[in-house]
Design an enzyme around this catalytic site. Structure first.
Site, short mmCIF file in Angstrom:
data_model
loop_
_atom_site.label_atom_id
_atom_site.label_comp_id
_atom_site.label_asym_id
_atom_site.label_seq_id
_atom_site.Cartn_x
_atom_site.Cartn_y
_atom_site.Cartn_z
N GLU A 175 45.88 36.99 47.92
CA GLU A 175 46.97 37.77 48.51
C GLU A 175 48.28 37.67 47.73
O GLU A 175 49.36 37.77 48.30
CB GLU A 175 47.20 37.36 49.98
CG GLU A 175 45.97 37.58 50.86
CD GLU A 175 46.23 37.30 52.33
OE1 GLU A 175 47.18 37.86 52.88
OE2 GLU A 175 45.48 36.52 52.91
N GLN A 207 40.84 33.63 46.16
CA GLN A 207 40.49 32.58 47.11
C GLN A 207 39.76 31.45 46.40
O GLN A 207 39.14 31.65 45.36
CB GLN A 207 39.61 33.15 48.24
CG GLN A 207 40.37 33.94 49.29
CD GLN A 207 40.75 35.33 48.81
OE1 GLN A 207 40.18 35.82 47.83
NE2 GLN A 207 41.70 35.97 49.45
#
Length: 356
Positions: free
Chosen positions: A44, A206
């Site tokens: 993100e 991630q």
């Protein structure tokens, strides 16, 4: 003249060998002419949004059919985000302003659909979503979103729900940029920029995806390392304990000090400047980083501190650290910043080619 001493067969073998050597050299030069940019950073941080901007600015822009493909993702972003808000409000025991929104909350919480969602499928959720978003209890929950995991794009889409909720809705270019879908695996995008072939490599940020990064390290021209500059008060989705900014610094440490990248230009994008500007008005970075020395309400002081955090982990301070403050969803901003970055990359690339 020395070839006169060789037999015709030997001379032919030498000729073929030289031809092969010449061809290999040409292929090596051709490979070096391609600029490979590796996008790295925590989840993100805006890597995929940056790729979307490159397509808009330098590739084939999104057609109506392309934009329509993002509609389901946008619906899912809104429903999943509001569902998270409903659950967080209950857990934080924040009262609703309108008791009728208990039923709206149940309607949104019932969303479990995994397949494609059409505009007709989305219609029953439009009013519950709108009424929940306007509730003071939900807005109070949004202000405490650092205590749970909420996507950055939800506010944008909920402010546009009357448009997004229409039958026949076609996502705009800005909607596409704000849509969020986690990157899995390795994705490559080839874009010709003014006659120069660029290959952008985007890999998931991630923790579970980072083991794949090493597959992309060969022949890298530059690394764009993206940082969510507004995440100083947030924790990771993976463990809900580690501060996101600390995680980003730790990742950068492993990249910038990697022997593989001694000759590779590493450029930092401190992204989400728009969100940072809003956040420092309400949340002091000093509450999360007590060592912060400046004025927590002053953007320049906060940005200087962020730069110093990343600079502090570099073992080789003789190499210049390029950094820019960006808003990946702002096409104008990315256009200006990438033009500067492109010149930096091309200068370094030309120097490399001259050494062949």
């Amino acid at each position: 003249m020395a070839t006169c001493f060789y037999s015709p067969d030997e001379q032919e073998a030498i000729r073929r060998s030289r031809q092969i050597d010449k061809q290999l050299q040409q292929e090596r030069r051709s490979l070096k002419q391609e600029i490979k940019i590796l996008l790295l950073g925590a989840g993100e941080s805006g890597k995929s949004t940056f790729i979307k901007q490159m397509r808009i600015l330098h590739g084939s822009d999104y057609s109506e059919a392309d934009r329509l493909d993002f509609r389901h993702t946008i619906y899912h972003n809104m429903l999943k985000g509001t569902k998270i808000l409903v659950e967080a409000r209950r857990r934080l025991q924040i009262p609703l302003q309108n008791s009728k929104n208990q039923e709206n909350g149940k309607a949104i919480s019932s969303y479990h659909r995994e397949g494609e969602l059409s505009d007709e499928d989305f219609q029953p959720y439009v009013t519950p979503l709108d009424e929940l978003w306007k509730d003071a209890g939900i807005q109070s929950t949004v202000k405490r979103s650092n205590e749970f995991q909420l996507g950055d794009s939800l506010t944008y889409f909920m402010k546009n729900i009357q448009r997004v909720g229409l039958l026949g809705y076609l996502p705009s270019r800005e909607d596409v940029l704000h849509s969020r879908k986690a990157t899995r695996g390795i994705h490559e995008y080839n874009i010709d920029i003014r006659g120069v072939p660029f290959r952008f490599v985007d890999v998931g940020g991630q923790r579970s995806q980072r083991q794949k990064w090493f597959q992309c390290f060969d022949e890298v021209t530059s690394i764009l390392f993206l940082i969510s500059s507004s995440a100083y008060d947030q924790t990771l989705l993976e463990d809900r304990v580690t501060n996101r900014l600390v995680e980003s610094v730790n990742i950068f440490d492993t990249i910038v000090n990697n022997r593989c990248f001694r000759q590779v230009s590493i450029i930092l994008f401190f992204n989400k400047t728009d969100l940072l500007i809003d956040k420092i008005k309400e949340k002091s970075i000093k509450d999360y980083f007590p060592e912060f020395p400046g004025n927590p309400r002053k953007l320049g002081d906060v940005q200087d501190f962020l730069v110093s955090m990343f600079n502090s982990v570099r073992q080789d301070k003789t190499q210049e650290m390029y950094r820019h403050f960006t808003t990946a969803t702002d096409t104008g901003n990315i256009k200006v910043v990438f033009n500067i970055v492109k010149d930096t990359i091309l200068t370094k690339h030309i120097q490399d080619i001259m050494q062949i």
